[in-house]
Write an enzyme that holds these catalytic residues in place. Structure first.
Site, PDB file in Angstrom:
ATOM      1  N   LYS A 200      -7.974 -23.619   7.345  1.00 33.11           N
ATOM      2  CA  LYS A 200      -9.414 -23.622   7.092  1.00 33.11           C
ATOM      3  C   LYS A 200      -9.723 -24.398   5.818  1.00 33.11           C
ATOM      4  CE  LYS A 200     -13.250 -20.497   6.228  1.00 33.11           C
ATOM      5  NZ  LYS A 200     -13.762 -19.139   6.272  1.00 33.11           N
ATOM      6  N   GLU A 206       1.558 -22.972   1.449  1.00 31.18           N
ATOM      7  CA  GLU A 206       2.587 -22.894   2.488  1.00 31.18           C
ATOM      8  C   GLU A 206       2.360 -23.961   3.558  1.00 31.18           C
ATOM      9  OE1 GLU A 206       0.785 -20.400   1.311  1.00 31.18           O
ATOM     10  OE2 GLU A 206       1.885 -18.500   1.284  1.00 31.18           O
ATOM     11  N   GLY A 260     -11.019 -16.789   8.323  1.00 31.78           N
ATOM     12  CA  GLY A 260      -9.675 -17.173   8.781  1.00 31.78           C
ATOM     13  C   GLY A 260      -9.136 -16.227   9.838  1.00 31.78           C
ATOM     14  N   ARG A 261      -9.242 -14.911   9.592  1.00 35.97           N
ATOM     15  CA  ARG A 261      -8.659 -13.942  10.524  1.00 35.97           C
ATOM     16  C   ARG A 261      -9.522 -13.737  11.772  1.00 35.97           C
ATOM     17  NH1 ARG A 261      -9.970 -12.029   5.689  1.00 35.97           N
ATOM     18  NH2 ARG A 261     -11.601 -10.447   5.435  1.00 35.97           N
ATOM     19  N   GLU A 346      -6.696  -6.979   5.879  1.00 36.51           N
ATOM     20  CA  GLU A 346      -7.345  -7.967   5.009  1.00 36.51           C
ATOM     21  C   GLU A 346      -8.866  -7.747   5.021  1.00 36.51           C
ATOM     22  OE1 GLU A 346      -7.155 -12.442   5.590  1.00 36.51           O
ATOM     23  OE2 GLU A 346      -5.533 -12.273   4.150  1.00 36.51           O
ATOM     24  N   HIS A 377      12.487   4.201  20.358  1.00 37.75           N
ATOM     25  CA  HIS A 377      13.884   4.341  19.935  1.00 37.75           C
ATOM     26  C   HIS A 377      14.043   3.999  18.468  1.00 37.75           C
ATOM     27  CE1 HIS A 377      15.160   5.003  24.075  1.00 37.75           C
ATOM     28  NE2 HIS A 377      14.133   4.213  24.362  1.00 37.75           N
ATOM     29  N   LYS A 497      -1.007 -15.503  -5.701  1.00 44.87           N
ATOM     30  CA  LYS A 497      -0.964 -16.969  -5.547  1.00 44.87           C
ATOM     31  C   LYS A 497      -1.052 -17.639  -6.916  1.00 44.87           C
ATOM     32  CE  LYS A 497      -3.671 -17.364  -1.248  1.00 44.87           C
ATOM     33  NZ  LYS A 497      -4.871 -17.959  -0.671  1.00 44.87           N
TER      34      LYS A 497
HETATM   35  O1  F6P Z   1      -3.927 -15.179   2.733  1.00 44.59           O
HETATM   36  C1  F6P Z   1      -5.256 -15.465   2.597  1.00 44.59           C
HETATM   37  C2  F6P Z   1      -5.808 -16.439   3.581  1.00 44.59           C
HETATM   38  O2  F6P Z   1      -6.916 -17.021   2.983  1.00 44.59           O
HETATM   39  C3  F6P Z   1      -6.173 -15.825   4.921  1.00 44.59           C
HETATM   40  O3  F6P Z   1      -7.377 -15.147   4.889  1.00 44.59           O
HETATM   41  C4  F6P Z   1      -6.184 -17.030   5.790  1.00 44.59           C
HETATM   42  O4  F6P Z   1      -6.185 -16.692   7.148  1.00 44.59           O
HETATM   43  C5  F6P Z   1      -4.913 -17.706   5.332  1.00 44.59           C
HETATM   44  O5  F6P Z   1      -4.893 -17.475   3.935  1.00 44.59           O
HETATM   45  C6  F6P Z   1      -4.795 -19.179   5.626  1.00 44.59           C
HETATM   46  O6  F6P Z   1      -5.820 -19.908   5.039  1.00 44.59           O
HETATM   47  P1  F6P Z   1      -6.135 -21.381   5.480  1.00 44.59           P
HETATM   48  O7  F6P Z   1      -6.513 -21.375   6.912  1.00 44.59           O
HETATM   49  O8  F6P Z   1      -7.247 -21.840   4.595  1.00 44.59           O
HETATM   50  O9  F6P Z   1      -4.880 -22.208   5.274  1.00 44.59           O
END
Ligand code: F6P
Length: 533
Positions: A200, A206, A260-261, A346, A377, A497
């Site tokens: 987003k 990452e 995002g979620r 979240e 189990h 972060k």
């Molecule tokens: O971990 C926080 C967060 O902002 C989530 O809410 C989101 O889904 C994820 O990181 C990834 O964010 P982006 O889509 O901006 O890379």
């Protein structure tokens, strides 16, 4: 007396009741405490509730302004107050296409345009019309993203694997641990691989680190000019996409009114659309739309998301439950608990009200789960005989898409039996009657009275799946409104972060002084010594 004190008093009384007795006293209990919608049956009778509980909880919902809050979300009001944004994942599946306005501007034409662009692109990839730099068709799609930009499409791809094309393999890379991307790239031929960089913000460490590694890997094999045939982006941030070196023509946009979620319905679902095809993707949106309409229009006592939300918060806020298990008896839903961990925790893992006031009650629970029967189990021992109150959602299809011998009847028998066992337990007399030696009786007693919802549906289809995910989204919304939190920000992820940036510099650069606490200093020092002896 406020509704809050009424519920506290009622909770004290309910703690003395056993569900076994409630069932014995009322043969109509299931009849009263179940609801159907479309293909779904929600049996919520195996909960610590009576008529009075449900009346009080519905009063709580009314007094909390749930109806108005729901209206505000659907009308595009800026209910994400801390970020000053509307919350419009519902617009992404607004299948009757009625206008939805944000500041006087209808968002539907843009949403439909992106959906059309996804349609053309996904068809091209599926039909071999989109070719790689050396003229070959795409056989591997790698979605690189994290959080909502990974979990949604990854979970949905598993859930709808039955409907997925067999001609393309799908991979999801999320972790910044290099093992994730390196092991994935080992499986991919560069000239037949399409990378979808999903972020987003397009600033997530990452995702950008993984995307750079993938890009360097591709360029090393096919050259710089191959990038435009092998990389597309899904984002709200066009400048960052351009800066990364992806042509904005190969970009699929979404908007900051999609959290995002809550984004799997948007272009973040591109890998999914390539996997299951446009028509199935639209069926999934239709299922979600149908649940939206149900949530919007059904009276609270017949409204599945409202009922599930109320029962969940009854345990968390009034009966002291700290956790909550989602146990799908459907292998296709094996990633659902992981997906719901982000969606729920979240969203409602908050300790400050929308007004800025600190909260003095428990909000979002700790969510965990595994598909049945595997969990039986492993951790079910604790649910049956441990000391914690753990409300459960069991989820199961009545028909399997893979009916094979007795597999599915066995699976169904287990889910039904688990709910029954958890509710009724086993008394000392029952254990004794089985001929158990006196010394073992205490260990073989099951207290029972463990609550669960049972959500049955006929079989897994894109439409059912869409409804299921929307059901959980709205359930979480209901709880957020009553807890008075903003379910749509996530500032809690920021501090870690931020500190990681400083630590990264210190791990890479020996000359930096360490000014943390003694534990953190020692850990960094140890890493330095081992990595640069
Ligand atoms: O971990 C926080 C967060 O902002 C989530 O809410 C989101 O889904 C994820 O990181 C990834 O964010 P982006 O889509 O901006 O890379």
């Amino acid at each position: 007396m406020t509704i809050y004190t009424d519920l506290v008093a009622h909770a004290e009384m309910m703690k003395t009741k056993h569900m076994r007795d409630l069932f014995a006293a009322d043969p109509n209990r299931f009849q009263k405490f179940h609801v159907t919608f479309g293909e779904f049956l929600l049996d919520y009778s195996k909960n610590h509730i009576t008529d009075e509980t449900m009346t009080l909880l519905q009063r709580l919902a009314h007094e909390s302004g749930l109806a108005q809050a729901r209206q505000d979300m659907f009308e595009g009001k800026r209910i994400n107050t801390t970020e000053n944004r509307p919350v419009l994942h519902i617009a992404l599946r607004n299948r009757d296409n009625h206008p939805i306005y944000v500041d006087g501007h209808d968002v539907m034409p843009e949403i439909n345009m992106v959906l059309d662009k996804m349609h053309v692109f996904s068809d091209d990839v599926r039909q071999g019309k989109w070719i790689g730099a050396t003229g070959k068709t795409i056989t591997h799609v790698v979605n690189i993203g994290i959080g909502g930009s990974d979990l949604g499409p990854a979970m949905a791809m598993n859930a709808l694997a039955f409907y997925k094309t067999k001609d393309i393999q799908f991979h999801f890379v999320s972790n910044v641990d290099g093992t994730d991307i390196v092991e994935t790239l080992k499986k991919c031929p560069a000239d037949r691989t399409l990378f979808i960089i999903s972020s987003k913000t397009f600033t997530t460490q990452e995702t950008l680190t993984n995307a750079q590694t993938a890009r360097a890997w591709l360029v090393a094999q096919l050259g710089e000019e191959a990038v435009s045939r092998h990389f597309v982006a899904v984002s709200t941030n066009i400048e960052a996409v351009r800066a990364f070196g992806i042509n904005p023509e190969n970009m699929f946009v979404f908007w900051d009114f999609v959290g995002g979620r809550y984004s799997m319905w948007s272009a973040i679902g591109l890998s999914l659309m390539i996997g299951i095809g446009y028509d199935n993707f639209i069926d999934m949106l239709t299922g979600a739309y149908e649940m939206d309409q149900h949530f919007l229009t059904a009276p609270f006592d017949k409204n599945m998301p409202v009922l599930m939300g109320l029962i969940g918060l009854w345990y968390t806020t009034y009966l002291g439950a700290e956790s909550y298990a989602v146990l799908p008896y459907d292998q296709y839903l094996n990633r659902l608990p992981a997906y719901l961990q982000q969606l729920d925790m979240e969203s409602n893992g908050k300790s400050v009200q929308k007004s800025g006031m600190p909260i003095s009650y428990h909000t979002g629970p700790i969510l965990f789960g595994e598909p049945g029967t595997n969990g039986q189990h492993s951790f079910y021992q604790l649910i049956h005989q441990g000391t914690h109150l753990i409300p459960i959602d069991f989820i199961a299809p009545i028909h399997s898409l893979n009916e094979t011998g007795d597999h599915h009847p066995i699976l169904l028998a287990n889910v039904v039996a688990q709910a029954e066992a958890l509710m009724r337990g086993k008394t000392a007399e029952e254990v004794r009657d089985e001929g158990t030696p006196e010394s073992l009786i205490p260990f073989k007693i099951f207290q029972g009275n463990h609550p669960s919802n049972m959500l049955l549906f006929d079989k897994m289809t894109p439409r059912v799946f869409g409804s299921l995910i929307a059901l959980y989204e709205h359930k979480i919304f209901v709880q957020g409104v009553i807890w008075k939190v903003n379910s749509f920000d996530q500032f809690g992820v920021e501090l870690g972060k931020q500190l990681a940036k400083t630590v990264l510099k210190e791990i890479k650069d020996y000359s930096q002084n360490l000014n943390h606490d003694s534990s953190t200093n020692a850990l960094i020092q140890k890493i330095r010594e081992k990595r640069h002896p």
